[in-house]
Write a protein that holds these residues in place. Sequence first.
Motif, mmCIF file in Angstrom:
data_model
loop_
_atom_site.group_PDB
_atom_site.id
_atom_site.type_symbol
_atom_site.label_atom_id
_atom_site.label_comp_id
_atom_site.label_asym_id
_atom_site.label_seq_id
_atom_site.Cartn_x
_atom_site.Cartn_y
_atom_site.Cartn_z
ATOM 1 N N ALA A 135 24.125 -54.890 10.886
ATOM 2 C CA ALA A 135 23.886 -56.330 11.015
ATOM 3 C C ALA A 135 22.399 -56.626 11.136
ATOM 4 C CB ALA A 135 24.648 -56.870 12.229
ATOM 5 N N LEU A 136 21.682 -55.806 11.892
ATOM 6 C CA LEU A 136 20.239 -56.000 12.035
ATOM 7 C C LEU A 136 19.520 -55.779 10.709
ATOM 8 C CD1 LEU A 136 19.647 -54.302 15.508
ATOM 9 C CD2 LEU A 136 19.681 -56.753 14.997
ATOM 10 N N SER A 137 19.957 -54.772 9.946
ATOM 11 C CA SER A 137 19.309 -54.536 8.650
ATOM 12 C C SER A 137 19.625 -55.656 7.670
ATOM 13 C CB SER A 137 19.753 -53.188 8.080
ATOM 14 O OG SER A 137 21.068 -53.235 7.586
ATOM 15 N N PHE A 138 20.869 -56.206 7.705
ATOM 16 C CA PHE A 138 21.216 -57.344 6.857
ATOM 17 C C PHE A 138 20.329 -58.554 7.182
ATOM 18 C CE2 PHE A 138 25.952 -56.322 5.747
ATOM 19 C CZ PHE A 138 25.510 -55.344 4.871
ATOM 20 N N ASP A 139 19.896 -58.636 8.421
ATOM 21 C CA ASP A 139 19.042 -59.754 8.847
ATOM 22 C C ASP A 139 17.562 -59.406 8.748
ATOM 23 O OD1 ASP A 139 19.278 -62.430 9.585
ATOM 24 O OD2 ASP A 139 18.854 -61.991 11.680
ATOM 25 N N ARG A 140 17.260 -58.258 8.139
ATOM 26 C CA ARG A 140 15.906 -57.779 7.903
ATOM 27 C C ARG A 140 15.123 -57.604 9.210
ATOM 28 N NH1 ARG A 140 16.483 -61.844 4.294
ATOM 29 N NH2 ARG A 140 14.699 -63.058 4.984
ATOM 30 N N ARG A 141 15.812 -57.091 10.239
ATOM 31 C CA ARG A 141 15.175 -56.751 11.505
ATOM 32 C C ARG A 141 15.125 -55.233 11.648
ATOM 33 N NH1 ARG A 141 15.479 -61.712 14.702
ATOM 34 N NH2 ARG A 141 17.101 -63.081 13.825
ATOM 35 N N VAL A 142 14.343 -54.761 12.608
ATOM 36 C CA VAL A 142 14.148 -53.325 12.833
ATOM 37 C C VAL A 142 15.008 -52.896 14.021
ATOM 38 C CG1 VAL A 142 12.486 -51.510 13.376
ATOM 39 C CG2 VAL A 142 11.804 -53.456 11.937
ATOM 40 N N ALA A 143 15.944 -51.980 13.774
ATOM 41 C CA ALA A 143 16.817 -51.476 14.834
ATOM 42 C C ALA A 143 16.149 -50.285 15.516
ATOM 43 C CB ALA A 143 18.155 -51.055 14.247
ATOM 44 N N VAL A 144 16.135 -50.303 16.854
ATOM 45 C CA VAL A 144 15.553 -49.208 17.631
ATOM 46 C C VAL A 144 16.628 -48.681 18.575
ATOM 47 C CG1 VAL A 144 13.681 -48.481 19.131
ATOM 48 C CG2 VAL A 144 13.326 -50.394 17.538
ATOM 49 N N ASN A 145 17.275 -47.584 18.188
ATOM 50 C CA ASN A 145 18.309 -46.977 19.023
ATOM 51 C C ASN A 145 17.641 -46.188 20.138
ATOM 52 O OD1 ASN A 145 21.195 -47.258 17.587
ATOM 53 N ND2 ASN A 145 19.590 -47.113 16.023
ATOM 54 N N LEU A 146 17.872 -46.610 21.377
ATOM 55 C CA LEU A 146 17.208 -46.023 22.530
ATOM 56 C C LEU A 146 18.023 -44.879 23.111
ATOM 57 C CD1 LEU A 146 16.126 -49.390 24.158
ATOM 58 C CD2 LEU A 146 14.651 -47.793 22.919
ATOM 59 N N ASN A 147 17.312 -43.897 23.637
ATOM 60 C CA ASN A 147 17.928 -42.677 24.166
ATOM 61 C C ASN A 147 18.500 -42.941 25.559
ATOM 62 O OD1 ASN A 147 18.607 -40.154 25.115
ATOM 63 N ND2 ASN A 147 16.701 -39.178 24.481
#
Length: 776
Positions: A304-316
């Motif tokens: 969904a974030l990529s469809f909205d052209r945002r940068v996803a940051v998966n945190l540890n």
Amino acid sequence: MDWWIVGGILLILAVLIAAVVIGFFVFPRRTVRAVFKPLLWMLYRKRLVGLENLPRTGGAFIVANHVSWIDGILILWMLPRNVRFIVDGGNFNGGFMERLAGAFDTILMSRSPKSIGRALRMGRDAVRDGDLVGLFPEGTLTRSGMFQGFRPGLSKMLKDRPGPVVPVWLDGMWGSIFSYSEGRFFRKWPRDPRRILTLHIGEPLPAETPLPLIRSRLAALGAEAMKARSQRTRVLPRRLLRSWKRRGNRLKAADSTKVEVSGRELLLRTLVLRRVLAREHLGNDQCVGLLLPPSVAAVASNVALSFDRRVAVNLNYTATSDTLNACIATAGIRKVLTSRKFMEKFDFQLDAELVYLEDIRPQVRRSDKLAAAVATYATPSWLLERVLGLQKIKPDDLLTIVFTSGSTGTPKGVMLSYANIGHNVDAIDGAIRLNDQDVVLGILPFFHSFGYSVTLWGAMTLSPAAVYHFNPLDGRTVGNLAERYKATVLLGTPTFLRGYLRRIPKEQFAWLDVVVAGAEKMPRDLFEAFETRFGVRPIEGYGATELSPLVSVNIPPTRSHAKYQPDRCEGSVGRPVAGVAARIVDPETMEEIPGDAQEGMLMISGPNVMRGYMGRPDLTAEVIFDGWYRTGDIARIDSDGFIHITGRQSRFSKIGGEMVPHLRVEEELLRLIAEGGEPEEGDAEEGERPLLVVTSVADQRKGERLIVLHRPISQTPEQLRAGLIAAGLSNLYLPAVDAFFEVEDVPLLGTGKLDLKGAQQLAEQLTADRGVAQTE
């Protein structure tokens, strides 16, 4: 009158055919070029890069990669000078084919030693006479798209130094009907009308250049070619959207919370989530954090974030609050997507607003559902791409930031683009050949680059389904999921595989067909033990977060189509995947080391190399040199092109698949010792001798274990461990009680620096004497 027109046309055709036939015998080369040139122009678009490197006069060897049946014809079409190719004469038996070869002065040979020797002599003589002589030193067409090892013929031709060597790389033919993509020649539909072919011509090399160095230069051209092509490739969200629509009502994703969704259902949920997040929560935020385990919800959130052209940051979520906040600050994150149920397990104090997925459901409007349903079931993919604005995404745009501690313990944000991750998806597809009958076990977290690239984007963009679970050490649940969904592909670490040997009944892995292990050295006994129990032999791969992460992989036996060429070498980490180049350099001078099997620093180039560390151009400059990434690993490359990792220069250990920096543990131990009233270092008269050093030895269960070599101190190992725990270090950072060894002196080099190799050797000796469990 009509008959006169028809007769005239037939007469003209007859004259043209007669002219071609007569011309073929009188002026064969010009005639063939005149016929093939418009035909090839209709089928392909050609580009030349580096034409200035081709000698205008004089002889030279043209050394090319070999992907398709018509590579030689295409190179002849693209180059302004004739090239006399040395080819297998068995393909040119008969009148027409033999005359066609003769038109271009082709050098034919059979497989007999006498014929081969004659062809090599003719090639040397032709170069001396001023001709261009072409050959494919791999000796056979690639079956995997990977660049193969060289046969010895080229070195024999160069022994008298008859002329320079010009490497050329033909890019664009993999996937054509003339290549072995999809596991077959010819019997497949062409994917691209008028596909773009690019011929990259490298700088001429002296005839005395060692064969491995020639191969390395040709591989580097291939990496440059793939970088250029990645700029023309459809970006991942567009590919994924089409994949989910094609999957239709068949299962695409499931997880251990019993959520199951088809391709269209997953697309519908993701589009609804995108609308609500954009309207209610994210505003103009560019970077958005995620604290979610591998699950259907995590997949939908990332996409969904990529469809909205945002940068996803998966945190540890295994890190401390301080570490997470450092990552949040670096990426400029203001909102973090998470789950209330998941966060109940943690006590994080984060410097960001938490957005709970459970709170989003009440915010969904009927219009959201209607718009998503129309997009999913009634809107063609090409139109939906434009509605979402996906055509605006450029390959070099930032897709994600993956945080890694590297060798210093300080989180570094690795910036990965759409092209970076897209290349990895294509590489997995080429090596593993995933199909719509496959089911991938997604047990790797998405904050891990392998999990993010392969089990998220790879599984979702390509044909298979994926099944997710948040805890890879939970053998019971992993086994149940594998049995229920008939999992065929497992990606993990040797630590996880060894755990499954003890906890999973063999019938639960009955459908398993591909097992890829990475992140740690695979113990020799584990290959045999896993195959004996589950009937599938694991293969090893290699990568790094900064490389998106995949660099190389062995081809699984059941997915191999190579009958006459090696595509796996147990004990190695495989050949570089298509479009990736590897070279070995001297760690001090950074000069490439010529020759097979010589050890040195492993350098990697290709479209998988990261954009850099976020906000740290200084650290980026320390590891990237002219487009080549310095891995920190010591390796060798054998004559067949397989990479063998033999050691690490960087001071970290891979424990349970995670990087543990020695320096961080050393710093905390020295602080604890100093707080106990002892000096961190010796006095000046003792030459400022180090008080301790942290090193590692091999471990049967977790890949490696930390060892502490220290001079006499008053604190006990139990006290120091307690101090490390109080400092917030995770369990992976804690040396065991029996891992502390008192020594008279910490090993030093003559320069006064720590002797890291000597320290490791001493640790191995001490642990062996004490009987601490370890393995090769």
